[in-house]
Design an enzyme around this catalytic site. Sequence first.
Site, PDB file in Angstrom:
ATOM      1  CB  CYS A  38      -0.827   0.129   1.178  1.00  0.00           C
ATOM      2  SG  CYS A  38      -2.669   0.542   1.163  1.00  0.00           S
ATOM      3  CG  HIS A  90      -3.251  -4.023   3.979  1.00  0.00           C
ATOM      4  ND1 HIS A  90      -2.204  -2.733   4.727  1.00  0.00           N
ATOM      5  CD2 HIS A  90      -3.676  -2.559   2.981  1.00  0.00           C
ATOM      6  CE1 HIS A  90      -2.221  -0.902   5.010  1.00  0.00           C
ATOM      7  NE2 HIS A  90      -3.425  -0.915   3.150  1.00  0.00           N
ATOM      8  CD  GLU A 113      -1.048  -5.444   5.683  1.00  0.00           C
ATOM      9  OE1 GLU A 113      -1.084  -4.359   6.248  1.00  0.00           O
ATOM     10  OE2 GLU A 113      -0.035  -5.444   4.771  1.00  0.00           O
TER      11      GLU A 113
END
Length: 195
Positions: A81, A175, A177
């Site tokens: 990002c 994202h 994660e």
Amino acid sequence: MTVLTIGVLALQGDVREHARALETAGAKAVAVRRPAELEAVDGLVIPGGESTTMWKLADIFEMLEPLRMRIKEGMPAYGSCAGMIMLADRIEGGIEGQETIGGIDMTVRRNAFGRQVDSFEADLDFAGRGAMRAVFIRAPWVESIGSRVEVLARAEPGDRIVAVRQGPLLATSFHPELTGDVGVHSYFVEMVREL
């Protein structure tokens, strides 16, 4: 097999989440805030957050030039990002004077998918590895790429480029994660190990 030490740039963003994903993918994760810490890692993750804030903090903490130098020397890096924006050579929609670390021959449009309320999730094929859930939050997309940049994933609407690789550099507009799927982090750990 030697355990790789991969840093997470800890100026802003999802530092803990990236560190957890890297550990699950088989690397030792450490926070990086200072040039000496940057010198001690085999690779670096630049997390999501807010790209203008990240640039200003990197400048304040005297990390901008050391980051550029390590990237230029060939250190593997992965940006998600805002991290994608930081690795881009060119930005559309940035604030006046906004700088990046650079390294990937691409033009990235900030907040291209819309504002925070326009955040969404989608399934996409990342690097030919099958379906992966991707979370997009005020996400950029890639407007254009140079001839040495490999497209690793696209997303709707508009079949936009959302993941790229150029040599030792990897970037996603989403994202990984946040999903519990460590596929992107495993791909990056493999990249670091190969280089």
